[in-house]
Enzyme design. Structure first.
Site, PDB file in Angstrom:
ATOM      1  CB  CYS A   1      -0.918   0.015   1.213  1.00  0.00           C
ATOM      2  SG  CYS A   1      -2.009   1.449   1.275  1.00  0.00           S
TER       3      CYS A   1
ATOM      4  N   GLY B   1      -4.572  -4.910 -12.394  1.00  0.00           N
ATOM      5  CA  GLY B   1      -5.051  -4.664 -13.746  1.00  0.00           C
ATOM      6  C   GLY B   1      -5.844  -5.776 -14.392  1.00  0.00           C
TER       7      GLY B   1
END
Length: 339
Positions: free
Chosen positions: A102, A220
């Site tokens: 993150c 993705g």
């Protein structure tokens, strides 16, 4: 640093849903489990100190139907991470995952998340402590890592491989690889999911070089075809935003990969009714559940009507299952009009 005793073999995790802050709460996970019975689900990231000192009933809320479900922890101190890992395992989570990916400002300020890609020794020490903490339980659970390829403009595969080598030496045998770099300055968390180029080949190379490790590809993946293609080179595909914005994709993948009957969106949603009504009886507001359902008719005729009915009505006092039926009716009306 001592290497802990080996844990039981990892299960095969072909399909999983990424941990997503403010999204993958318990209500979301129950819905996703209904759609994909074979998927591994993940909690939102919870900081180790919050697990130790905070409201565990809220932070670690989990419905039994969610299994198998992993607890993702944030932190950079081995002992608190170890304590939190044991608490999570004792609470029944099937896996403890350490966040090393993150890139948000809050995470950077606390020196965890993607920052840890620059400190493989610290990650290895933390993982070893976490494994040791859960290994003495009657049913040990695996400790895994979710990471990036690197940070900022470090584009050397050797650095990524060294990170994995050090952490694997500490006992970690599963890596979820978000196949992009994380930019710690200059990009928002949203941009960090879209701007840095994807390098799936790095995850594939890692699997070729270390076949004994489980390597899950993340980042993705937006279609059934893309997810399926990853299985030729890695052990699994983890869906993030696509699973949330188009949750029926999860159902299609689960049926395609594991078998079973492809159910309609309406049938799946109506199967959620007992859970919703049970939560309403406990005082949960409908809006906290229906916010996770808005994408169910993504790309379908009537999908806009479905979202509109739920969005406009779920926050109102007394909103109940009848609103969901109204949303379905509006959707079905649009579908029939177009037929």
């Amino acid at each position: 640093m001592s290497v802990p005793s080996p844990l039981p073999p990892l299960p095969t995790i072909a399909l999983s849903v990424a941990p997503m802050m403010d999204w993958t709460d318990s209500h979301c996970r129950v819905f996703h489990r209904l759609l994909a019975p074979h998927a591994r689900l993940y909690t939102e990231m919870v900081h180790a100190n919050a697990v130790i000192h905070g409201d565990r009933d809220r932070l670690l809320a989990m419905d039994p139907v969610e299994h198998p479900v992993a607890l993702q922890l944030g932190g950079s101190e081995p002992q608190p991470l170890a304590q939190a890992a044991r608490i999570g395992a004792e609470r029944g989570f099937d896996e403890i995952n350490l966040n090393c990916g993150c890139p948000s400002d809050r995470v950077q300020a606390g020196r965890f998340g993607a920052c840890l890609m620059r400190e493989p020794g610290l990650v290895a020490e933390s993982v070893a402590a976490m494994i040791e903490a859960v290994s003495t339980l009657e049913t040990p659970v695996p400790v895994t890592v979710k990471c990036r390829l690197g940070v900022d403009d470090d584009h050397r595969y050797e650095v990524f491989r060294d990170f994995v080598e050090q952490v694997a030496a500490a006992g970690c045998r599963m890596f979820v690889v978000h196949a992009r770099n994380a930019w710690l300055k200059g990009l928002s968390p949203k941009e960090n999911r879209e701007v840095p180029p994807l390098r799936y080949d790095w995850a594939y190379a890692l699997k070729r070089e270390r076949p004994e490790l489980a390597v899950i590809v993340n980042g993705g993946i937006a279609t059934q075809e893309e997810a399926t293609a990853h299985l030729e080179h890695a052990d699994g595909a983890m869906l993030g935003r696509a699973a949330y914005h188009d949750p029926y994709l999860l159902h299609r993948l689960d049926v395609a990969w594991f078998g079973g009957e492809l159910r309609s969106r309406g049938a799946l949603l109506r199967a959620l009714r007992p859970y919703v009504e049970g939560q309403l009886a406990r005082g949960v507001f409908l809006k906290h559940i229906t916010r996770h359902l808005l994408g169910l008719f993504h790309g379908e005729r009537g999908g806009r009507a479905f979202r509109q009915v739920l969005s406009e009505g779920a926050h109102r006092p007394g909103a109940d299952w009848s609103l969901v039926e109204a949303a379905l009716a509006a959707t079905e009306h649009k579908e029939q009009a177009a037929a």
